[in-house]
Design an enzyme around this catalytic site. Structure first.
Site, PDB file in Angstrom:
ATOM      1  N   TYR A 153      35.956  -3.021 -25.593  1.00 34.47           N
ATOM      2  CA  TYR A 153      36.128  -4.469 -25.457  1.00 34.47           C
ATOM      3  C   TYR A 153      37.633  -4.707 -25.245  1.00 34.47           C
ATOM      4  CZ  TYR A 153      35.824  -9.399 -27.175  1.00 34.47           C
ATOM      5  OH  TYR A 153      35.899 -10.762 -27.324  1.00 34.47           O
ATOM      6  N   LYS A 177      33.574  -4.332 -21.836  1.00 35.12           N
ATOM      7  CA  LYS A 177      33.606  -5.775 -21.654  1.00 35.12           C
ATOM      8  C   LYS A 177      35.064  -6.177 -21.505  1.00 35.12           C
ATOM      9  CE  LYS A 177      33.436 -10.154 -23.988  1.00 35.12           C
ATOM     10  NZ  LYS A 177      33.420 -10.854 -25.276  1.00 35.12           N
TER      11      LYS A 177
END
Lengths: 304, 304, 304, 304
Positions: B136, B164
Site C-alpha cells: 500500500y 494499492k
C-alpha cells in the site's frame, strides 16, 4: 513554582535480544551506567527507544523493569505516543501503576493533523491521564508541529507540565521560552544534543540527549556549565558533543544512523545487545568497524 | 494467471458509536449497501477506515463482524499496517482465522525508512503472513514511498500479490504497470477515485474508492466502462466522480475533509453513525448543512 | 470559441556552443526536425530550454532566431517567467516584436508566494503584456502552485488563454478541466509526457512534451489517437512513451537527468550540440554510452 | 589570519518609490541611520533587499548609490545570486567597479541542484569574480542547501571567504564551525537574528540581521555582549530581539510578513518609502495600525 523536571533526562535505548524479547541484563547495566553519570531522569519509549517498533507487551515489560530497577532514584518518564487514543490511555495507566513519574506525548502521527484538531486532542486526552504530561514536538516523524499558539493554549491545561522540542528549530524554541512566564512550573527540554548548550544558556531547562546513553557525565557537565554560566567550559564540552555527532552519528547512511550508532556503541563498550526492531537492522561489520574506530578516537572506553 | 483481485474494492469506513464502540447495526447496513452496488471486494482497516486511530480490540471486532456479515460473497482485505512488526503479524493471524482473503500493508510510518530497510522489512514480514499481501503506497501518511525498484524486488516474493497506490502520482503508476509482465497474477489498484478512469483505461486493475462507501454502483459502472473501452460513457461517469470530489470532499478545511465528508454523508442518508476516532471530530452543524446541500445537488438520496 | 492552442507544443531545448553562445545551425536543424513531425506549436525558454540559466542577451537572440526560422508555420510561445516583474515585461515586449504568438509565465520563483499575492501579481502583469498569456504551473521549481481557486479567478482576465500544468498531479488537472465551461477558449496543456494520453482522453487539449524534441511524430500520433478515441492505438503509443521515460530519462542520477538525456540524445542523432548552461553539465562519457545504448534499443536513429 | 568580515552586517531593504524607481533620499537616510548604529558592514541585494524582484538596471543604480553614500566607512557586500551564471558575473564586475568589498552568492534557485553540480558551479564561478565571495545558505528560497561536505570542498577555493547561513538550522551551523580550523580567515555569519546570540556565543562571527535596518544599535550591542562573554547582558538583549520578532514580524500572514513589517516600520519612523516590488505589496491600513502599535510598545520612536 520552579519546574520539577530539569537537567539531563536521557531517552534510553531499548536493549533487545530479538524482535520481541528484552535484553534484561543489558537493560539493568544500561540503567546503572546512565544513573552513574548523574542524570536527572530517564525517558523510556521515546524515538531513541524505538517505541513505535515494539509490541505492546514488550513496552509494558520495559516500563515495569525500568521502574523496578530505578527504584525512585530519579523520575521515570514514559512515552505514550500512539495513533490510537485508547491505547495511549491504556499505556499511561500501566505506567502510573508501575511507578513512573510523568508521561510524554507526540501528536498522533499517521494522519496529518490540523492545529485545532491537535489542540482538541490534547484537551481531551490530558484529563484522562493519571500522571503529569510532557508534549513532544517531533515534526520529522509526526508531520505535525505543536505551533506556538497551540502550546500557549495547552499551557492552560493543569497536568501538562512541559514540552520536549526535537524540531531542531531554535527560533521556535526561543518563542516557546517567551511563553514561560504564564507557567513558571513548566519545563522546556531540548531534543538534539547539539543544541543543549545554547538552549540552556538562553533559558531552557535541560536536554533529552540520546548521547547520554553512552556518555551521561558529558551532558550533565555541559548542562551544569551552562546553568552556572561557565562559558569557556560550556564551549569546550559543546565541542566534545559536536565531535561525537560529527563522527559517530554519521557512520550510517540512512535517517536511522543516529539510533544505530548509539546502539552499536553500547554493544561495543559492553553495555547491551544491539539488536534493533524492524524496520531497522543493526550495523553490519563494515559500519561496526567504523564505530569502533570513532569510539577509540573519541576516547570512549569499554566498561570496566 | 490473471490477477485474482480486480474491480472496485471500497475501503470501508468504520461506523462508531463512541471512541471504542462499534456501531454494529450501522456496519451491517453499510456492508449491505456497498455489496448491493456490485463491488468486487471490501477493504477494512485502511486510511478511510481510520485504522490507526482504533484500539486493537476494536480492530479485531471489526474484522470479525465484517467477515461474518460478508459471508464470502466478496473477498475481504484487511489492513495490517503497523509501526510494530509483531502487532502486524498478530493482526494478520487474527484476520486469517476470521475468514479474510488478503492483507494490505503500508510501510511502518513513524520512522522515515530508507528503501533498503523497507525492502528488507517486506522480505522478513511477508513469509510470516498467513494470507496473500497487497503493498500500500501512501506517502502523504507514511513518509516513505515504495520506489519502483523496491516494488520490482518485492515482486520476487510469492505471497505478495499486488499494490494499492494512493500517491496520486500517475507517472509512478504507469512505471509500475511496466513491471507487470514479470507477475501477470499481480493486481495494481489505484487509491484516489479521481484517477480511476485513466488508471483502468491504461492498464490498472481497479480502484479502492472511498466514494464507493456512498455510491458503490457509480464506481462499478465507471470501472466497467473503462474495462470495456466505452470511452464516452467513461468520460461521463468520470465527470460525476469529479463533481462529488469537487463539492463533497471540499466542505471541510483540513486534511481530513474527505473522511469527514464521507462519514457525514453516510449518516445523512441513514447508513451509520458518523462519530470519528480522535484526532478527528465529526462535522459541526455548519459543515453538515453544506454536506446536505451537496448531497441534494448530486442527487444522492437517503436509503429507502 | 474553441481553444486556439492545442496539440503538441514541444518545449524546445536551447542548443548552445558555450555558456553564452547559441549553436545557431543546431537550432535551425532542431526546429526543422520538430516541425517535420507535425507539431502544433513551439515553446521556447521553458524549463527544458534552460531559460533561467541563460543571459538575457542570449534569450533575446534565441527568440529572434526561432521566430525567423519558424516563419509563422506554427505559433511560437515564449517563456517570460522571471523573479522581476520589469524583466518579464521587457522580454514579453521583445517577443511580440520578434513575431511570437503567445507568452508563458510561471510564478516568480524566489520568494514563496501566497495565493492572494500570486493572483494580484497575475492581475497586474497580464494587462501590461502585448500577447496572450499561458499560466505555467510548475511547483517543483517555483515552490508556489496555482491553486484551483486562483486559476478560476485568473480566468476572468481576458488575455490569459490557458494553463500548462507540469505538477504531475492529475487530480488537480481534472479539477481544472471542471473550470473550462467558463472559458471555452482556454487551453489546458499537460507537461509530463507520461500523462499525455490520459489528459487528452479525459478532456485536456494537448501536451508540452520534452520528448518531442527527439521524436515529435510519436507524441503527435499519440495526441491524434486520444482525440479520435482510438484506445488500442493510444495504449500502444503511450507504452512507447513510457519506454522512453523508463530508459532514457533515468540514465542520470540527479533532478536534471531528463534535460541532460534529451540534449545528449539530440547530439547523438546529429541535431545539435549538447553543451548545458550552469549549474548543469552535459553527460560524461559513461552516461553518453548508456544513452547511445538506450537510443539503439528504442530504435531512435541518427538523422539522415 | 582572522576573519576580515565580522560583527553586524545588516541586509538593507531597498527603498522604492515605485516598481522601478529608487527612493533615493530614503536610501541615503537609511544608510546613515544604520551606520549611526555602529554596524560593521552593509549587505545590499539580499533577500531582505528584494533583490530577485528588482530590474537589473535598478540593481546597478542601488549598488552605485550605496557605495557612493557609504564612502568606505564600512565594507559593502553585494548579492549577485542569479539563476544565470553570466548575469551573476556581470553584476559582480559592476559591483567591483562601483567600489564594493565583497560578493554574496546563494545557489542558482530555479532548478533543484545536486551537490556535485552545486560544487562545480561554485568552482567555476568563483575564479571569474573580481572580489572575495561569501556563500549564502538559504534553502527555503533556493531549495538547495550547501551541505557540510560541499562547504568543506568550497573552502579550498581561495577567494571564497565565508558563508552566511539563513537555514535556521543550528546543528548545521555548529557543524560548519567545526570546519573553521582549515580556514581561520573564514567568516561564519548567521542569518536569523533570533539566533545571533547563540551563534556568536558558540563560535560564529556575526549576523546579517534584518532588524538592524530598524534598530542597528541593539544588534551591535548584542554582538558585543556575546563576543565579550557578558552572559546576563546577552540574555537581556536577546530577549529584546525576540520581542521584536514575536510582535512585529508576526503582523502579516504570509511568508513575506518579516519583509513587509521591516519596510512598514521604516516608513513609520520616517526613514524611507515602503513600496514593495512584486509579487509583494506593502501592508494595508489594518496591518499598518498593528505595526504602529507594536513600535510604540517596543519603544521604537520616529527619527528626530
Amino acid at each position: 513554582m520552579n519546574p520539577s523536571f530539569r537537567g539531563i533526562i536521557p531517552p534510553i535505548v531499548t536493549p533487545l535480544r530479538s524482535r520481541d524479547e528484552l535484553d534484561q541484563a543489558g537493560l539493568e547495566r544500561l540503567i546503572e551506567h546512565i544513573l552513574a553519570g548523574g542524570v536527572h531522569g530517564l525517558f523510556v519509549l521515546g524515538t531513541t527507544g524505538e517505541a513505535p517498533g515494539l509490541s505492546y507487551r514488550l513496552r509494558r515489560e520495559l516500563i515495569e523493569r525500568t521502574c523496578r530497577q530505578v527504584q525512585g532514584r530519579v523520575p521515570v518518564l514514559v512515552g505514550i505516543t500512539d495513533t490510537a487514543f485508547v491505547e495511549a490511555v491504556h499505556l499511561a495507566d500501566f505506567a502510573a501503576k508501575a511507578g513512573a513519574q510523568a508521561l510524554v506525548l507526540a501528536p498522533p502521527y499517521y494522519f496529518p493533523n490540523s492545529q485545532p484538531e491537535l489542540l482538541e486532542y490534547v484537551q481531551q486526552l490530558a484529563p484522562e491521564l493519571p500522571l503529569p504530561l510532557f508534549l513532544y514536538n517531533m515534526p520529522t516523524h509526526t508531520k505535525t508541529i505543536f505551533e506556538v499558539e497551540t502550546v500557549r493554549r495547552a499551557m492552560e491545561i493543569p497536568n501538562i507540565v512541559g514540552l520536549k522540542d526535537s524540531s531542531a528549530n531554535m527560533v521556535y524554541f526561543h518563542r516557546l521560552i517567551g511563553l514561560l512566564p504564564a507557567r513558571p512550573d513548566w519545563s522546556l527540554l531540548i531534543g538534539p544534543e547539539e543544541l543543549l548548550a545554547e538552549s540552556v544558556l538562553l533559558g531552557g531547562h535541560g536536554g533529552v540527549c540520546g548521547g547520554a546513553n553512552l556518555q551521561p557525565r558529558l551532558y550533565v557537565d555541559l548542562y551544569d556549565a551552562c546553568v552556572t554560566g561557565q562559558l569557556d567550559r560550556a564551549r569546550e564540552l559543546h565541542a566534545q558533543v559536536m565531535r561525537i555527532s560529527d563522527t559517530l552519528y554519521h557512520v550510517g547512511r540512512h535517517g536511522s544512523a543516529f539510533l544505530k550508532a548509539i546502539k552499536c556503541s553500547l554493544h561495543e563498550i559492553g553495555v547491551c545487545d544491539d539488536f534493533m526492531a524492524e524496520p531497522f537492522h543493526r550495523f553490519r561489520e563494515e559500519e561496526r568497524a567504523r564505530v569502533r574506530k570513532a569510539l577509540a578516537e573519541l576516547g570512549i572506553a569499554a566498561l570496566a
